[in-house]
Design a protein around this motif. Structure first.
Motif, PDB file in Angstrom:
ATOM      1  N   ARG A 197      45.871  18.894  46.073  1.00 20.83           N
ATOM      2  CA  ARG A 197      45.585  19.624  47.312  1.00 20.83           C
ATOM      3  C   ARG A 197      45.249  21.076  47.010  1.00 20.83           C
ATOM      4  N   LEU A 198      44.590  21.702  47.967  1.00 17.99           N
ATOM      5  CA  LEU A 198      44.337  23.136  47.928  1.00 17.99           C
ATOM      6  C   LEU A 198      45.641  23.847  48.285  1.00 17.99           C
ATOM      7  N   VAL A 199      46.057  24.795  47.463  1.00 18.35           N
ATOM      8  CA  VAL A 199      47.304  25.530  47.690  1.00 18.35           C
ATOM      9  C   VAL A 199      47.035  26.838  48.426  1.00 18.35           C
ATOM     10  N   SER A 200      46.025  27.588  47.968  1.00 20.47           N
ATOM     11  CA  SER A 200      45.773  28.891  48.582  1.00 20.47           C
ATOM     12  C   SER A 200      44.343  29.352  48.342  1.00 20.47           C
ATOM     13  N   ILE A 201      43.928  30.247  49.228  1.00 19.22           N
ATOM     14  CA  ILE A 201      42.646  30.942  49.115  1.00 19.22           C
ATOM     15  C   ILE A 201      42.985  32.421  49.214  1.00 19.22           C
ATOM     16  N   GLU A 202      42.572  33.181  48.202  1.00 20.54           N
ATOM     17  CA  GLU A 202      43.025  34.569  48.138  1.00 20.54           C
ATOM     18  C   GLU A 202      41.974  35.464  47.493  1.00 20.54           C
ATOM     19  N   SER A 203      41.721  36.601  48.122  1.00  9.03           N
ATOM     20  CA  SER A 203      40.878  37.623  47.517  1.00  9.03           C
ATOM     21  C   SER A 203      41.774  38.501  46.659  1.00  9.03           C
ATOM     22  N   LEU A 204      41.506  38.529  45.358  1.00 11.82           N
ATOM     23  CA  LEU A 204      42.324  39.307  44.431  1.00 11.82           C
ATOM     24  C   LEU A 204      41.829  40.747  44.387  1.00 11.82           C
ATOM     25  N   PRO A 205      42.675  41.677  43.977  1.00 13.08           N
ATOM     26  CA  PRO A 205      42.234  43.071  43.886  1.00 13.08           C
ATOM     27  C   PRO A 205      41.163  43.245  42.805  1.00 13.08           C
ATOM     28  N   PRO A 206      40.298  44.234  42.963  1.00 13.84           N
ATOM     29  CA  PRO A 206      39.302  44.496  41.918  1.00 13.84           C
ATOM     30  C   PRO A 206      39.989  44.793  40.593  1.00 13.84           C
ATOM     31  N   GLY A 207      39.306  44.452  39.512  1.00 15.28           N
ATOM     32  CA  GLY A 207      39.825  44.709  38.172  1.00 15.28           C
ATOM     33  C   GLY A 207      38.699  45.043  37.230  1.00 15.28           C
ATOM     34  N   SER A 208      39.050  45.343  35.999  1.00 20.52           N
ATOM     35  CA  SER A 208      38.020  45.651  35.015  1.00 20.52           C
ATOM     36  C   SER A 208      38.431  45.100  33.659  1.00 20.52           C
ATOM     37  N   TYR A 209      37.432  44.839  32.844  1.00 19.38           N
ATOM     38  CA  TYR A 209      37.628  44.367  31.479  1.00 19.38           C
ATOM     39  C   TYR A 209      37.514  45.553  30.529  1.00 19.38           C
ATOM     40  N   PRO A 210      38.013  45.408  29.301  1.00 19.60           N
ATOM     41  CA  PRO A 210      37.960  46.526  28.348  1.00 19.60           C
ATOM     42  C   PRO A 210      36.553  47.089  28.126  1.00 19.60           C
ATOM     43  N   ASN A 211      35.515  46.264  28.292  1.00 20.38           N
ATOM     44  CA  ASN A 211      34.150  46.754  28.085  1.00 20.38           C
ATOM     45  C   ASN A 211      33.605  47.538  29.286  1.00 20.38           C
ATOM     46  N   GLY A 212      34.412  47.640  30.372  1.00 24.36           N
ATOM     47  CA  GLY A 212      33.983  48.389  31.549  1.00 24.36           C
ATOM     48  C   GLY A 212      33.450  47.535  32.676  1.00 24.36           C
ATOM     49  N   ASP A 213      33.261  46.240  32.461  1.00 20.25           N
ATOM     50  CA  ASP A 213      32.781  45.361  33.527  1.00 20.25           C
ATOM     51  C   ASP A 213      33.796  45.325  34.664  1.00 20.25           C
ATOM     52  N   GLN A 214      33.314  45.570  35.884  1.00 20.44           N
ATOM     53  CA  GLN A 214      34.142  45.533  37.089  1.00 20.44           C
ATOM     54  C   GLN A 214      33.997  44.164  37.750  1.00 20.44           C
ATOM     55  N   VAL A 215      35.120  43.570  38.170  1.00 19.25           N
ATOM     56  CA  VAL A 215      35.100  42.253  38.801  1.00 19.25           C
ATOM     57  C   VAL A 215      36.075  42.194  39.964  1.00 19.25           C
ATOM     58  N   GLN A 216      35.805  41.274  40.860  1.00 24.06           N
ATOM     59  CA  GLN A 216      36.744  40.914  41.906  1.00 24.06           C
ATOM     60  C   GLN A 216      36.578  39.430  42.155  1.00 24.06           C
TER      61      GLN A 216
END
Length: 159
Positions: free
Chosen positions: A79-98
């Motif tokens: 089953r599906l447990v949850s749907i969630e928007s996570l906080p923005p983050g970044s990788y060591p190379n500077g790439d920004q993701v959410q």
């Protein structure tokens, strides 16, 4: 597994700017009250099995693929447990993701857990009453997956 090709192609166009991605997380539980965890190669921490959906890939199929690729365990989605928007983050190379994360409760079908790619250092079943350190988000995901309520959890407001 290296960065997916579609992300590399997008990064050629947008550089390190924020990239919105769909993540998938699996809480894989067996009948012995154990959970399948991986020790990540990038930070050495124990974690739930997780990954990124490929363009056009269905979430359940993508998670089953990730579980098999990372652990050699074939799993089924319960089953599906949850749907969630996570906080923005970044990788060591500077790439920004959410990430928009879809978390599923899963069960193993066959296969013995083992390191099956370069993303993990270890893979094993852990007793639910003796887990290694996990993030608060992962603890909540496990708690929600163990709930008898079949309704997915989602945040209703930004508050």
């Amino acid at each position: 597994m290296p960065t997916p090709k579609f992300i590399l192609e997008l990064r050629e166009k947008i550089g390190h700017d924020l990239l919105w991605l769909t993540g998938i997380t699996g809480v894989v539980l067996n009948e012995q009250d154990e959970i399948l965890l991986v020790r990540r190669a990038d930070n050495g921490q124990w974690s739930l099995v997780a990954g990124i959906l490929e363009p056009g890939e269905q979430p359940a199929a993508g998670l089953m693929r990730e579980i098999q690729e990372e652990t050699a365990v074939e799993a089924a989605i319960d089953r599906l447990v949850s749907i969630e928007s996570l906080p923005p983050g970044s990788y060591p190379n500077g790439d920004q993701v959410q990430f928009l994360d879809l978390c599923f409760r899963c069960r193993p079908l066959r296969g013995e857990p083992r390191v099956n790619d370069d993303e993990s250092l270890e893979v094993r079943w852990w007793p639910l009453n003796d887990l290694p350190p996990l993030t608060d988000r992962e603890k909540v995901a496990i708690e929600n997956a163990l709930s008898p309520d079949p309704m997915p959890i989602y945040v209703q407001s930004a508050d």
